[in-house]
Design an enzyme around this catalytic site. Structure first.
Site, short mmCIF file in Angstrom:
data_model
loop_
_atom_site.label_atom_id
_atom_site.label_comp_id
_atom_site.label_asym_id
_atom_site.label_seq_id
_atom_site.Cartn_x
_atom_site.Cartn_y
_atom_site.Cartn_z
N ALA A 54 0.66 8.11 15.22
CA ALA A 54 1.53 8.94 16.06
C ALA A 54 2.64 9.65 15.30
CB ALA A 54 2.13 8.10 17.20
N LYS A 107 -2.55 5.49 3.58
CA LYS A 107 -2.05 6.86 3.61
C LYS A 107 -0.59 6.90 3.18
CE LYS A 107 -5.17 8.73 6.90
NZ LYS A 107 -5.45 9.51 8.03
N TYR A 131 -7.63 -2.84 13.44
CA TYR A 131 -7.25 -3.02 14.84
C TYR A 131 -7.65 -4.39 15.39
CZ TYR A 131 -7.70 2.12 14.57
OH TYR A 131 -7.62 3.43 14.20
N GLY A 151 -12.09 7.44 18.34
CA GLY A 151 -12.92 8.61 18.04
C GLY A 151 -14.17 8.16 17.29
N ASP A 152 -15.27 8.90 17.45
CA ASP A 152 -16.52 8.45 16.83
C ASP A 152 -16.59 8.73 15.33
OD1 ASP A 152 -16.82 11.16 16.84
OD2 ASP A 152 -18.64 11.20 18.07
N ASP A 184 14.03 7.81 -29.12
CA ASP A 184 14.51 7.32 -27.82
C ASP A 184 15.88 6.65 -28.01
OD1 ASP A 184 14.68 6.36 -25.23
OD2 ASP A 184 13.23 4.73 -25.52
C1 SPV Z 1 11.24 3.76 -21.07
O1 SPV Z 1 10.15 4.05 -20.54
O2 SPV Z 1 11.90 4.58 -21.70
C2 SPV Z 1 11.77 2.41 -20.94
C3 SPV Z 1 10.86 1.28 -20.79
O3 SPV Z 1 12.96 2.25 -21.03
S1 SPV Z 1 10.60 0.66 -22.37
O4 SPV Z 1 10.09 1.73 -23.22
O5 SPV Z 1 9.66 -0.42 -22.26
O6 SPV Z 1 11.86 0.18 -22.88
MG MG Z 2 13.99 3.91 -21.76
#
Ligand code: SPV
Ligand code: MG
Length: 432
Positions: free
Chosen positions: A10, A44, A75, A90-91, A204
């Site tokens: 719904a 969904k 159900y 519904g079928d 990073d």
């Molecule tokens: C990242 O995806 O940058 C994370 C997760 O910080 S990890 O690389 O495992 O530290």
């Molecule tokens: Mg990270």
């Protein structure tokens, strides 16, 4: 008076549903099972309207006598409990993934002498098609943002996939694995510091600024509808963090995860192989407190990431930090580990869930990758993040293609590894 049962989500009331209700009313009192968010989420995307709103709409439709919750996609549980004289459907469920549910319903109905009424499916309307028209509504910042909390509340586990670009996000937006008891999809995206940096050929170490990260998220949001969690490294100094929270919240990001490290941040998967310093617990808690005070939307989440296991500070340190961060207002906890075995995060989950059953727990199983999402859910985790997998997959494929072309001095040998140009042209609507 005889009773007749029908189940529906719904989210959209269209003439197909009214036809069924009208037809049902000719058999007796109509009891409508309104599917819960949890029931719908097994197959969904979550509906736009909340359960309470959908129930209210149904209660006010002519011919409906009573509305009950249907907590399962199947159900037959409600049939067992309510024992209506008839069930109507519904079928269209005679074929496809609904056939086994039809069988379950038939079995229950037969057990007490109930009868199944099937009516021709209304061909010119489909709730799924209509829902596509609401694509832009789903993609609006506030709608997208609140989805994460709703998903956590409705699903056994929320599956999040790393997205470093719009095309990688689109792949996860549309990926589906259909099995009998559910249709498995990714529920949202992880904007990873590692893969965003790698995409730019940078380490990073918090070298990308927030403008770069949010530009990428904005591009991902242009073409998708699912919620996003951003990895904001340490969150920066508290005075900067509050501004970041404000910006991310306004653009419709659902959650920010910050890790309790300080100084030059290195990727956690290095652990103690490189110099990394864990932040003072109380200073980090203060950063969380300031961030919570700065957010505008009640739906935005700040999740604290504990690095004690990464930096070999022990389980007790992780537990104390978890408590402190929850007390400071953290909306969730991420416990990270780089062990091959999930044992330590499972141990943490046990403690955490016994103390804070309602504070969502997040897992990033990059190194302990044999554990399934279902096993993590059974251990108490609420969210699983696959933090770098699409980036790693694309790097490998690109590297093999590049070296293959050099090796054979032509592209013919690598062609079968590639998506065809024809498929590429079909991939993005509007290309042709
Ligand atoms: C990242 O995806 O940058 C994370 C997760 O910080 S990890 O690389 O495992 O530290
Ligand atoms: Mg990270």
């Amino acid at each position: 008076m005889k009773t007749i049962y029908l189940g529906t989500s719904a989210d959209f009331i269209h003439h197909g549903i009214i036809n069924i209700i009208e037809h049902a009313a000719s058999y007796g009192e109509v009891i409508v099972g309104c599917l819960s968010d949890a029931a719908i989420s097994e197959f969904k995307p979550l509906p736009i309207l909340s359960f309470e709103h959908r129930k209210k709409v149904l209660e006010n439709i002519k011919g409906v006598s009573k509305v009950v919750a249907q907590e399962d996609w199947d159900y037959s549980f409600n049939l067992k409990a309510l024992k209506p004289n008839f069930m109507i459907h519904g079928d269209d469920w005679r074929e496809g993934h609904m056939t086994h549910i039809r069988n379950n319903c038939m079995e229950v109905l037969n057990s007490y002498g109930g009868k199944l009424i099937e009516i021709p499916y209304t061909l010119d309307v489909s709730a799924s098609l209509l829902s596509r028209d609401l694509y832009s509504y789903r993609a609006s910042p506030s709608q997208r943002q609140k989805l994460l909390r709703r998903l956590i509340d409705s699903k056994k586990i929320v599956r999040i996939m790393e997205a470093h670009s719009p095309i990688s996000a689109l792949i996860s937006e549309n990926a589906v694995y259909e099995c009998d008891d559910s249709h498995r999809r990714f529920d949202g995206f992880w904007s990873s510091s590692l893969t965003d940096s790698t995409e730019m050929g940078k380490p990073d170490i918090e070298v990308l600024d927030l403008s770069h990260r949010t530009k990428n998220i904005g591009d991902i949001f242009d073409v998708t509808t699912k919620p996003l969690i951003i990895d904001l490294d340490t969150g920066g100094i508290p005075e900067h963090f509050v501004h970041s929270v404000n910006r991310l919240d306004r653009m419709g990001v659902s959650a920010v995860i910050i890790e309790d490290k300080t100084g030059l941040k290195k990727n956690s998967l290095f652990g103690n192989d490189v110099a990394q310093t864990q932040a003072d617990m109380n200073e980090f808690a203060e950063k969380i407190r300031l961030g919570k005070a700065a957010q505008i939307s009640p739906d935005f989440m700040i999740i604290a990431r504990i690095e004690s296991l990464i930096l070999e500070k022990g389980m007790e340190d992780a537990r104390v930090r978890g408590r402190t961060y929850v007390k400071a207002g953290a909306d969730g906890i991420m416990i990270h580990s780089r062990q091959k075995s999930p044992a330590e995060v499972l141990e943490f989950a046990k403690f955490h869930k016994s103390e804070f059953p309602n504070i969502p727990l997040v897992c990033v199983p990059s190194s302990f990758n044999e554990i399934t999402a279902k096993e993590l859910a059974d251990a108490g985790f609420d969210v699983v993040i696959y933090a770098n997998h699409l980036m790693r997959a694309s790097y490998k494929a690109m590297h093999e293609t590049a070296t293959g072309i050099l090796e054979y001095d032509r592209s013919w040998e690598v062609e079968d590894k590639l998506i065809s140009i024809k498929e590429i042209l079909k991939l993005i609507p509007g290309t042709e």
